[in-house]
Every structure is written in structure tokens, then in C-alpha cells.
Design an enzyme around this catalytic site. Structure first.
Site, short mmCIF file in Angstrom:
data_model
loop_
_atom_site.label_atom_id
_atom_site.label_comp_id
_atom_site.label_asym_id
_atom_site.label_seq_id
_atom_site.Cartn_x
_atom_site.Cartn_y
_atom_site.Cartn_z
N ASP A 53 33.11 58.97 40.24
CA ASP A 53 34.35 59.19 40.96
C ASP A 53 35.19 60.32 40.34
O ASP A 53 35.15 60.52 39.12
CB ASP A 53 35.13 57.87 40.92
CG ASP A 53 36.18 57.77 41.99
OD1 ASP A 53 36.49 58.79 42.62
OD2 ASP A 53 36.70 56.66 42.17
N ASP A 90 29.37 54.02 47.04
CA ASP A 90 30.26 52.93 46.63
C ASP A 90 31.02 52.38 47.84
O ASP A 90 31.12 53.04 48.89
CB ASP A 90 31.24 53.47 45.57
CG ASP A 90 31.67 52.41 44.57
OD1 ASP A 90 31.51 51.21 44.86
OD2 ASP A 90 32.19 52.79 43.50
N CYS A 116 26.38 50.39 45.82
CA CYS A 116 27.35 49.84 44.85
C CYS A 116 28.52 49.35 45.66
O CYS A 116 28.89 49.96 46.67
CB CYS A 116 27.77 50.97 43.90
SG CYS A 116 29.09 50.54 42.78
N ASP A 150 30.12 45.64 37.77
CA ASP A 150 30.88 46.58 36.93
C ASP A 150 30.98 46.07 35.49
O ASP A 150 31.42 46.81 34.61
CB ASP A 150 32.30 46.76 37.49
CG ASP A 150 32.32 47.78 38.62
OD1 ASP A 150 31.30 48.44 38.84
OD2 ASP A 150 33.38 47.91 39.27
C1 DGJ Z 1 33.45 50.92 41.38
C2 DGJ Z 1 32.06 51.05 40.82
O1 DGJ Z 1 31.45 49.80 40.75
C3 DGJ Z 1 32.14 51.75 39.46
O2 DGJ Z 1 30.88 51.83 38.88
C4 DGJ Z 1 32.73 53.12 39.67
O3 DGJ Z 1 31.86 53.90 40.42
C5 DGJ Z 1 34.08 53.01 40.35
N1 DGJ Z 1 34.01 52.22 41.55
C6 DGJ Z 1 34.62 54.37 40.69
O4 DGJ Z 1 35.80 54.32 41.39
#
Ligand code: DGJ
Length: 760
Positions: free
Chosen positions: A388, A499, A547, A569
């Protein structure tokens, strides 16, 4: 574009045509699917047979038989699902079960394959329809069938109205996993409203002694394995959030016996292939009959079908193992890698990746990413992923989503210099995107405030300062596909981390006709899938990770279009042991990314050695997520050695047969996994200790899945054995005499392999 939402082939619309198709089907008496090409591992090809006399369908594949028939009422009745029967074993014909009393109608006592809500049905139906004249009665009877290769289709029809349902059964020859789905077609002259559409009913053999397992969780605490005895009543597993969710995953397993064993016993399991809201019901009646139904959740569901239109349900996969819950997992793993994921069964091993998120957060720029890339390459990383922060006005999570241009302050020359640098270091390049979201503080939202899910005049609830774009809309679909296609066309990108960081709220679609607005639940996900499919077709070298704020969008639907998933995460290597263990009950370790991050870890402020962190992550697809700028030369040396060792065993870990020698579930002090290579040439063992107590030795480990007659040599990569005097011995020795591992202290780990030499 691949036709992912294939409509059912048009059925005959008049009763006489239906009758003809029944007659035509008689030609299939004992017709088998054409033999499959020679299979490795002595796999017996799948067979589908129809016994005309008994009106019985029988599917045999791997170790599974699945049998159902048409009873005297015309209902499709389950007759058997379980361990493969002998070819000559005959199954009694389908006969509707009498109810136990006048209060108990046969329709509820008879285990049916697919039911409409009508005719006195009180168990959970598969299909519920309201017709425009107010009629809500639906009774589905057999009309015809067809057998093609490994697929069987059955057509059901309502007893008076032109509601046709085509059931599809596809059995996987290697695992016996069945894929079932239903396609509902309106052949009346008026639209009707589907209020509930499930893919299938799975009826289990009668038993009063079943244990149910399923997976629950939350952000950073996904994949908790739940186990409870089944009793009369109903257990509902469900997501109402618009996506798969992490509070429950759409997977279940039911084991017979009150003391289930990892590798012994009968287990029936299933998983839905759908990434939107879903529901699975596990229902047991007074007679201890267990039925499992699942598909779109009926909650807030309505789908209007005009004459000639059809609606296809998600696929509901189901399997059986006689080798306990461990055997069930191994079947699912194999099925996922060989039949579900893109490029199956020949996909490549997961490359070792680096991800910038925990090192630089939103603060990415050309210089800091190039510096990290150099360090990552020095330890053998194969893919560098910038997370990100690279686009729009993204400084934190308040702005940027939706504005997919490269941020000119952070990357004054675009992404090209960084990508070139990454390539020059011998790695490929990956990029984070969150395509389905928009920050209200951004150009896209200011231009198109009507593009988000919303109810006019109501607040738009934000989550992580963002709103969900309504992907059911064609203009939103075109925008998302357009920017992603441009990004992939203009840049040499090998990997997208896709994501999705919030749940739906106010799920309105005001631009759609009033009676179609709830179709958003289906059309959103169909468009998501079609974007992924179209991108993959146009950019076939690009791999994609699913994700969702961690592991909230993992299911067999998204996995048909993505190559790996991010399970959580939470990167604390100790927490990860149980998270990863839970994950593997439903999904293959080869799909699961696991990063080595910094110590102390942000989640629990827990300190662990670099070796411990590596070994925890080496049980899946290995990634590095640490801030390499803080590493010492010793850290780099350790990492380089372990990355090389991982590459040597990763095919076994990612695609081999997983045995849980000691599960970390239930606050266990220990965790031990063993993976046996597909061709049996090696076994890889990772062993973990939480903390020594009262001087107790580490439990002795008894290997599984080895060839008893072959000779294996043990090689310890990390840790030491309690007794290293025997290094070569038979599979039987390692499985029955076992291995003593010397682990003492807190957060200790060992890693060893058994290499097969030959046969004694
Ligand atoms: C949530 C994801 O699970 C993280 O690994 C990361 O990519 C963040 N978002 C970035 O905003």
C-alpha cells in the site's frame, strides 16, 4: 473471456420433450464415463452409472461412492455417500421413507438431493420461490438426466409450473471430491422471485455420534478450529457481510465417533466456492438424520428471474475420507492444487517474496523500495512486492483509494525505475491494489459519489475511512477492469496483491430497478470473478494473491482465479502456528503466504529468534516482511541459509501430504507438522516448543505416511536430536520407533528432513 457463469443449456420446455429426454436417457444404462488417461498412483478412473431398473445413479471415484435414485414419488433420494463400495454391491432402490407418525410427512423423512419449499417441507429447502400470483409452493420431481465424462446432470421440474432446476454433479477422479451446483430456470410466462437458492443438500449416513468442525475468527485471529458434537437442531454457518468473511469460513467437516483421530475414521467434509454472502446449514432431526445445505444466504436475498432467465448457484464441494480429519485435509489440498487453482495441476511453486508493508507502511518511495529490494535479493528473494501507499494522495488510510495513478512525489519517474531495478536484481515485481474500494476524500468519489453501495438519504458508514464501490454496476466494473488492465499493460508486473479491507454496509443499489436491487449480492461477485478472469486471460503471466484485511476472503470460488491467499495480518510467529494449522484444515499450505517479520512482533510484543520466525513461515509459501534495514550481518547470513534450504524443500511443503503430528490447537505447548513429498522421496518436519515446563522432555515424534520398507536418512537443518546415533533406518523405524528431538527453553524450533534412499 472464459464463460464462468455459463447458463444451463436450454431445456425442453414442454412435458413431451421432457419425456423424450427421459427415454433418450435410457440409452445410458450402465454407461460409464470414457476412461481417463492413465493416472499416476494407480488412480482408478471415475465412473458414473445409471441403473435403469432401479432408477439409480452411482458415481465412484478414488475411495468414494455416491449413490442416489428416483423414488416412487419422483423425488431424488440420496442412497449412499461414503467409502467406495464394491462394483457388485447392490443398493436398495429409492423408496420414500414413511414418516414416523401422521405428524411426520414422508417428504421430511426422505433424504432428498435437492428440495423446493412446498408440499409440507419443514427441513431447510434448497430453493424457495414466490410467484406473482402469491403462490409459494414448489415441489420438484425428476424429469431427465445426462452423463458426460465426469459430469452428471439431472433435470428436476415443479409438479405444475415451468420451474426447471438442472443439478450438476462432477466427481474428481483423483480425490472423489464432488462439485455440485444447481441452475434454476424460469420457463413460465411471468417473472418470479427466488428467495433462497442453495447448491445442494448433502445427506450423511445415519449416526447418533457425529462431531462437527468448522473455522471461525476475526481480524488478526483467523482460522480457529471449532469442534462440537452434533445434536438434533440446526447449526448455521454464515456470512452476511457481502464477502466470504473471517468470522466463519465456508467449510465444514463432520466426523463419525466421539473421539475423532487425526488419521483414522470416517469424515465427510464440504466447502462452498463463493466469495459473497453465503450460508451452510447443518441440520439434524429427531431420528439423528444429518443433512447439510448451502449456497447464497437467504438473508436479504431476492433474485427476480424473468421468463427465459436462469440463476446458477455457487458450487458446493463435498468429499469423504476414511483416513480421519487429516485424510480429509489431504484430499482437499490435493483437489485445490490439482483441480481448482489457475494453471492446475501444473502451477509453479510459490516464489519466495518480499513485502514492504511492515517495513515501510504507507511511506513507500523509489529510494526506500530500491534499498529494500537490494537487501531482499541478497538473501535469495525471488519476488519483490510493494504494498500500500504508491498511488493517488495516499499518505495514510484516509485518502487515495480509487485514484489509481502513481503518486508523483513518491515516484517522480513512475514505477519504471523501481521495476527495472527489481528486475536487474533477478526478482520479479509485484504490486498492492485494493480495486473495489474508494476513499470519500479522493477524486473518484468526488466525481462519482453514486458509484458506492448506498441507500439514498441514509448515512454512508465508513470502515477504515473507505466505502465499497458497487461492482454490480457495469460502469464500476468497466472502471476497475480498465485501470487494472492499463496498470498491467504499461508496467512489467508479475503479481498483484488484491486487497479488500472492509465489510459492506448499506448494501443498496439505487440505480437498479426496485425489484432487482437485492441482486447486488450475486452480481457484485460475478463481476469480481469476471474481472479476475478477463485480466488473467489478457495477462496470463500475472499471479494474484487474495487478501482481505488478512484472511477474510479465502474460499474455493476466489481460489479458481487467484494463486495464493494471505491468511492473516497477524505475523507473530507463535500465533501463526495455530492460525496456519487451522487454515490447513480447509486449504492447502501451498496456497498460504507466511512472512518472516520483525521481533518483537507488533501483535503481541513477543520476541523470537530469526530461526524460529523462519521455521514458522516455512510451513507455507515463504515471504519476508521484515525491515531489512535493521538486520545485522548475522541475520542476513541466517536468512540466506534458510531461504536456500526452504527452496530445496518447498515443493514438498507446498504440494505434499500434510500430517499434523502435534496440533497447536487447544493451547498446546507444541506444534509439529510433517509433509511427505508427492513422490515420497522426502519428508520435512517442523517442530515448535512454546516453553519447557518442569524439565519435561519434548514429546517423541512418530512419522507418518512413509514407505515402511524404504530406507530414509535423517538430516537436521535446525535444532538437534535427542539421540543422533541412528541416522539411516526404515520407514517403519521412523514411524514406529520414532524420533527424539531435543528442544528446551522458550520459543524453540527444529527442522529436519528424512530422505528416502532405496528399498530394503
Ligand atoms: C491489509 C493487508 O492485510 C495488509 O497486509 C496490508 O496490505 C494492508 N491492508 C495495506 O493497507
Amino acid at each position: 473471456m472464459p464463460d464462468l457463469f455459463r447458463r444451463a443449456p436450454a431445456h425442453t420446455s414442454t412435458p413431451w420433450r421432457s419425456l423424450l429426454s427421459v427415454i433418450a436417457c435410457c440409452a445410458f444404462v450402465f454407461a460409464s464415463a470414457p476412461p481417463m488417461p492413465a493416472q499416476p498412483n494407480n488412480i482408478v478412473p471415475a465412473q458414473i452409472r445409471y441403473d435403469e431398473a432401479g432408477r439409480t445413479f452411482r458415481m465412484d471415484a478414488a475411495d468414494v461412492s455416491y449413490i442416489f435414485g428416483v423414488n416412487q414419488s419422483g423425488e431424488l433420494q440420496t442412497l449412499y455417500w461414503g467409502k467406495r463400495l464394491r462394483p457388485a454391491d447392490s443398493i436398495p432402490e429409492a423408496r420414500a421413507e414413511p414418516g414416523s407418525s401422521a405428524f411426520d410427512l414422508p417428504v421430511n423423512a426422505t433424504p432428498q438431493e435437492f428440495t423446493g419449499w412446498g408440499g409440507g417441507l419443514v427441513v431447510v429447502p434448497d430453493l424457495k420461490i414466490t410467484f406473482p400470483d402469491g403462490n409459494r409452493d414448489l415441489v420438484l420431481h425428476y424429469v431427465s438426466h445426462a452423463i458426460r465424462n465426469n459430469a452428471l446432470t439431472i433435470v428436476l421440474k415443479d409438479i405444475s409450473r415451468g420451474v426447471f432446476v438442472e443439478l450438476e454433479y462432477v466427481i474428481d477422479p483423483e480425490t472423489g471430491v464432488l462439485a455440485r451446483s444447481a441452475c434454476v430456470e424460469n420457463r413460465t410466462h411471468e417473472p418470479f422471485t427466488i428467495e433462497q437458492a442453495f447448491a445442494a443438500t448433502w445427506n450423511l449416513p445415519g449416526s447418533a455420534d457425529y462431531q462437527l468442525r468448522y473455522l471461525t475468527g476475526r481480524w488478526a485471529g483467523e482460522w480457529n478450529l471449532q469442534q462440537s458434537a452434533l445434536h438434533p437442531g440446526k447449526v448455521v454457518l454464515e456470512s452476511r457481510r457481502g464477502s466470504t468473511g473471517d468470522e466463519v469460513n465456508p467449510w465444514f467437516a463432520i466426523e463419525r465417533g466421539s473421539q475423532p483421530d487425526q488419521d483414522v475414521g470416517d469424515v465427510w467434509f464440504g466447502a462452498l466456492g463463493w466469495s459473497g454472502s453465503w450460508q451452510i446449514n447443518i441440520e439434524e432431526d429427531w431420528a439423528r438424520r444429518v443433512r447439510v445445505t448451502g449456497g447464497y444466504t437467504p438473508f436479504d436475498f431476492a433474485y427476480v428471474l424473468a421468463p427465459g432467465q436462469s440463476l446458477e448457484t455457487p458450487k458446493f464441494y463435498g468429499g469423504y475420507s476414511s483416513a480421519g480429519i487429516g485424510g480429509a485435509s489431504r484430499l482437499l489440498h490435493r483437489f485445490e492444487l490439482d483441480s481448482i487453482v489457475p494453471k492446475a495441476p501444473h502451477r509453479r511453486v510459490r516464489p519466495v517474496l518480499y513485502n514492504s508493508w511492515e517495513a515501510t507502511g504507507f511511506d513507500v518511495n523509489e529510494a526506500n523500495q530500491e534499498a529494500l529490494a537490494e537487501k531482499a535479493a541478497s538473501i535469495g528473494v525471488e519476488r519483490f512486492v510493494m504494498d500500500d501507499g504508491w498511488f493517488g494522495e495516499r499518505k495514510d488510510d484516509h485518502a487515495g483509494l480509487g485514484d489509481w495513478y502513481v503518486n508523483p512525489q513518491k515516484f517522480p519517474h513512475g514505477l519504471r525505475p523501481l521495476i527495472d531495478k527489481v528486475h536487474s536484481l533477478g526478482m520479479d515485481f509485484g504490486l498492492w491494489v485494493e480495486p473495489e474500494m474508494v476513499n470519500p476524500d479522493g477524486a473518484l468519489y468526488r466525481k462519482h459519489p453514486d458509484w458506492v453501495l448506498n441507500f439514498p438519504g441514509r448515512p454512508r458508514t465508513e470502515g477504515r475511512h473507505q466505502l465499497v464501490l458497487n461492482l454490480a454496476r457495469d460502469d464500476v466494473r468497466a472502471y476497475i477492469y480498465g485501470f487494472l488492465d492499463k496498470l498491467l499493460t504499461e508496467n512489467d508486473i508479475a503479481f498483484l496483491k488484491w486487497d479488500y479491507n472492509r465489510n459492506w454496509s448499506e448494501p443498496g443499489w439505487p440505480a437498479a430497478p426496485l425489484d432487482e436491487q437485492k441482486e447486488v449480492y450475486v452480481k457484485y461477485v460475478q463481476n469480481l470473478y469476471s474481472i479476475l478472469a478477463e485480466l488473467r486471460e489478457k495477462h496470463p503471466h500475472v499471479e494474484i494473491e487474495s487478501c482481505s484485511g488478512g484472511g477474510a476472503r479465502v474460499d474455493l470460488g476466489i481460489l479458481r482465479l487467484t494463486d495464493e491467499v494471505w491468511p492473516s495480518d497477524n505475523t507473530d510467529p507463535f500465533d501463526r502456528l495455530s492460525i496456519q494449522d487451522g487454515f490447513t484444515y480447509a486449504y492447502s499450505p501451498g496456497l498460504m503466504m507466511a512472512w518472516v517479520t520483525d521481533s518483537p512482533n507488533w501483535m503481541n510484543d513477543r520476541s523470537t529468534s530469526l530461526e524460529y520466525r523462519f521455521l514458522s513461515s516455512m510451513q507455507g509459501g515463504l515471504g519476508i516482511g521484515a525491515n531489512l534495514n535493521k538486520w545485522t550481518p548475522d541475520d542476513f547470513a541466517t536468512a540466506k541459509k534458510l531461504v536456500a534450504e526452504y527452496k530445496a524443500i518447498r515443493a514438498t511443503v507446498q504440494a505434499g501430504a500434510l500430517y499434523r503430528l502435534i496440533s497447536p490447537q487447544g493451547d498446546s505447548e507444541y506444534s509439529v507438522t510433517e509433509s511427505v513429498a508427492r513422490d515420497g522421496h522426502e519428508a520435512v518436519v517442523f517442530a515448535f516448543l512454546h516453553s519447557s515446563q518442569q524439565g519435561r522432555p519434548y514429546p517423541r515424534l512418530y512419522m507418518r505416511g512413509l514407505d515402511p520398507d524404504a530406507v530414509y536418512t535423517i538430516q537436521v537443518q535446525v535444532g538437534k536430536l535427542a539421540d543422533s546415533s541412528v541416522q539411516r533406518a526404515s520407514g517403519d523405524y521412523w514411524m514406529h520407533h520414532g524420533v527424539g528431538v531435543s528442544l528446551r527453553g522458550d520459543f524453540q524450533a527444529a527442522f529436519f528432513t528424512l530422505e528416502r534412499e532405496g528399498t530394503q
